[in-house]
Design a protein around this motif. Sequence first.
Motif, PDB file in Angstrom:
ATOM      1  N   UNK A  47     -92.803  62.993  88.556  1.00  0.00           N
ATOM      2  CA  UNK A  47     -93.201  63.910  89.622  1.00  0.00           C
ATOM      3  C   UNK A  47     -94.655  64.339  89.469  1.00  0.00           C
ATOM      4  N   UNK A  48     -95.247  63.998  88.349  1.00  0.00           N
ATOM      5  CA  UNK A  48     -96.622  64.395  88.071  1.00  0.00           C
ATOM      6  C   UNK A  48     -97.485  63.163  87.796  1.00  0.00           C
ATOM      7  N   UNK A  49     -97.301  62.150  88.595  1.00  0.00           N
ATOM      8  CA  UNK A  49     -98.013  60.895  88.380  1.00  0.00           C
ATOM      9  C   UNK A  49     -99.515  61.113  88.327  1.00  0.00           C
ATOM     10  N   UNK A  50    -100.045  61.959  89.222  1.00  0.00           N
ATOM     11  CA  UNK A  50    -101.497  62.172  89.231  1.00  0.00           C
ATOM     12  C   UNK A  50    -101.972  62.788  87.917  1.00  0.00           C
ATOM     13  N   UNK A  51    -101.197  63.723  87.361  1.00  0.00           N
ATOM     14  CA  UNK A  51    -101.577  64.311  86.067  1.00  0.00           C
ATOM     15  C   UNK A  51    -101.533  63.259  84.963  1.00  0.00           C
ATOM     16  N   UNK A  52    -100.496  62.441  84.966  1.00  0.00           N
ATOM     17  CA  UNK A  52    -100.382  61.403  83.949  1.00  0.00           C
ATOM     18  C   UNK A  52    -101.535  60.411  84.058  1.00  0.00           C
ATOM     19  N   UNK A  53    -101.816  59.955  85.271  1.00  0.00           N
ATOM     20  CA  UNK A  53    -102.885  58.986  85.461  1.00  0.00           C
ATOM     21  C   UNK A  53    -104.251  59.582  85.147  1.00  0.00           C
ATOM     22  N   UNK A  54    -104.381  60.890  85.265  1.00  0.00           N
ATOM     23  CA  UNK A  54    -105.639  61.559  84.915  1.00  0.00           C
ATOM     24  C   UNK A  54    -105.834  61.626  83.413  1.00  0.00           C
ATOM     25  N   UNK A  55    -104.766  61.880  82.686  1.00  0.00           N
ATOM     26  CA  UNK A  55    -104.910  62.064  81.241  1.00  0.00           C
ATOM     27  C   UNK A  55    -104.958  60.748  80.466  1.00  0.00           C
ATOM     28  N   UNK A  56    -104.430  59.667  81.029  1.00  0.00           N
ATOM     29  CA  UNK A  56    -104.408  58.394  80.299  1.00  0.00           C
ATOM     30  C   UNK A  56    -105.797  57.902  79.884  1.00  0.00           C
ATOM     31  N   UNK A  57    -106.821  57.966  80.759  1.00  0.00           N
ATOM     32  CA  UNK A  57    -108.151  57.544  80.294  1.00  0.00           C
ATOM     33  C   UNK A  57    -108.675  58.407  79.134  1.00  0.00           C
ATOM     34  N   UNK A  58    -108.369  59.686  79.156  1.00  0.00           N
ATOM     35  CA  UNK A  58    -108.777  60.553  78.039  1.00  0.00           C
ATOM     36  C   UNK A  58    -108.063  60.144  76.765  1.00  0.00           C
ATOM     37  N   UNK A  59    -106.800  59.789  76.907  1.00  0.00           N
ATOM     38  CA  UNK A  59    -106.009  59.355  75.756  1.00  0.00           C
ATOM     39  C   UNK A  59    -106.567  58.055  75.175  1.00  0.00           C
ATOM     40  N   UNK A  60    -106.936  57.146  76.055  1.00  0.00           N
ATOM     41  CA  UNK A  60    -107.495  55.861  75.605  1.00  0.00           C
ATOM     42  C   UNK A  60    -108.836  56.036  74.898  1.00  0.00           C
ATOM     43  N   UNK A  61    -109.626  57.024  75.326  1.00  0.00           N
ATOM     44  CA  UNK A  61    -110.973  57.189  74.774  1.00  0.00           C
ATOM     45  C   UNK A  61    -110.994  57.968  73.461  1.00  0.00           C
ATOM     46  N   UNK A  62    -109.930  58.669  73.147  1.00  0.00           N
ATOM     47  CA  UNK A  62    -109.888  59.453  71.908  1.00  0.00           C
ATOM     48  C   UNK A  62    -109.416  58.594  70.758  1.00  0.00           C
ATOM     49  N   UNK A  78     -88.611  55.340  84.517  1.00  0.00           N
ATOM     50  CA  UNK A  78     -89.115  54.904  83.217  1.00  0.00           C
ATOM     51  C   UNK A  78     -89.931  53.610  83.298  1.00  0.00           C
ATOM     52  N   UNK A  79     -89.504  52.578  84.039  1.00  0.00           N
ATOM     53  CA  UNK A  79     -90.316  51.353  84.093  1.00  0.00           C
ATOM     54  C   UNK A  79     -91.756  51.596  84.576  1.00  0.00           C
ATOM     55  N   UNK A  80     -91.927  52.473  85.557  1.00  0.00           N
ATOM     56  CA  UNK A  80     -93.271  52.788  86.050  1.00  0.00           C
ATOM     57  C   UNK A  80     -94.112  53.443  84.957  1.00  0.00           C
ATOM     58  N   UNK A  81     -93.533  54.403  84.261  1.00  0.00           N
ATOM     59  CA  UNK A  81     -94.263  55.115  83.201  1.00  0.00           C
ATOM     60  C   UNK A  81     -94.583  54.152  82.058  1.00  0.00           C
ATOM     61  N   UNK A  82     -93.630  53.299  81.707  1.00  0.00           N
ATOM     62  CA  UNK A  82     -93.872  52.310  80.652  1.00  0.00           C
ATOM     63  C   UNK A  82     -95.032  51.391  81.031  1.00  0.00           C
ATOM     64  N   UNK A  83     -95.081  50.989  82.280  1.00  0.00           N
ATOM     65  CA  UNK A  83     -96.160  50.103  82.741  1.00  0.00           C
ATOM     66  C   UNK A  83     -97.513  50.811  82.623  1.00  0.00           C
ATOM     67  N   UNK A  84     -97.559  52.084  82.988  1.00  0.00           N
ATOM     68  CA  UNK A  84     -98.814  52.834  82.919  1.00  0.00           C
ATOM     69  C   UNK A  84     -99.308  52.985  81.477  1.00  0.00           C
ATOM     70  N   UNK A  85     -98.372  53.027  80.547  1.00  0.00           N
ATOM     71  CA  UNK A  85     -98.713  53.266  79.140  1.00  0.00           C
ATOM     72  C   UNK A  85     -98.688  51.989  78.305  1.00  0.00           C
ATOM     73  N   UNK A  86     -98.587  50.836  78.947  1.00  0.00           N
ATOM     74  CA  UNK A  86     -98.376  49.570  78.241  1.00  0.00           C
ATOM     75  C   UNK A  86     -99.421  49.287  77.169  1.00  0.00           C
ATOM     76  N   UNK A  87    -100.684  49.611  77.417  1.00  0.00           N
ATOM     77  CA  UNK A  87    -101.723  49.275  76.441  1.00  0.00           C
ATOM     78  C   UNK A  87    -101.922  50.354  75.378  1.00  0.00           C
ATOM     79  N   UNK A  88    -101.111  51.373  75.428  1.00  0.00           N
ATOM     80  CA  UNK A  88    -101.194  52.449  74.444  1.00  0.00           C
ATOM     81  C   UNK A  88    -100.102  52.291  73.387  1.00  0.00           C
ATOM     82  N   UNK A  89    -100.328  52.910  72.261  1.00  0.00           N
ATOM     83  CA  UNK A  89     -99.270  52.973  71.250  1.00  0.00           C
ATOM     84  C   UNK A  89     -98.365  54.135  71.640  1.00  0.00           C
ATOM     85  N   UNK A  90     -97.097  53.825  71.906  1.00  0.00           N
ATOM     86  CA  UNK A  90     -96.193  54.879  72.335  1.00  0.00           C
ATOM     87  C   UNK A  90     -94.809  54.649  71.765  1.00  0.00           C
TER      88      UNK A  90
END
Length: 195
Positions: A47-62, A78-90
């Motif tokens: 329900x907070x896709x915009x917040x998640x998509x906003x914070x992911x670049x910050x997460x990648x850069x830290x 869950x599949x959508x969220x997993x796809x958004x976070x695929x290149x991160x360690x989670x």
Amino acid sequence: ILANWQEGHSEYEVFCLSNKNAPIFEDLKARLLPQRKYLVFIDDANRQTSNLLTILPLLRSRKGGQLKVLVTVRDYALPFIEKQCAELEWQKVEIKPFDDEQIKSLLKSKDFDIQNMLFINRILEIAKGNPRVAIMAARLAKQKQNLNALHNLFDLYDAYFKSFEKDHEILSQPPIQKTLGLIAFFFSLEIGRAH
């Protein structure tokens, strides 16, 4: 859960993001200082896709675990969220249903202070181990102070989602309600199709 986690990780500052339909990127950049450690909690990330998509670049850069993000998500999203976070360690942690004692503890806590066993037993029946449903029922019980209010699950969901509707007034418009009903039923609509 967050309070317990923070006890063992006192060096982390915890932020909870809620969906207020306002851009958060500049706020996050200003508040999340590079030399500090943070845990950002996003409840119902679907329900907070915009917040998640906003914070992911910050997460990648830290680097060095300075920023951790904890999200809750419904199974269907869950599949959508997993796809958004695929290149991160989670790590995925599946939360099991609460047992009756955990629900009772929640209901008797200072947040709800429900001590009447008739109310507690009815909420246990309704919740079936789901803490979110237990909280919804506890709020309704505190508001109505009437055990009969807990016999109609429609009222329970209606009371809960009315507050969401107030926060998002566009949802009170009948054409929007019809569209959302169709999307919920079919899960998607082809925008380009006229019929």
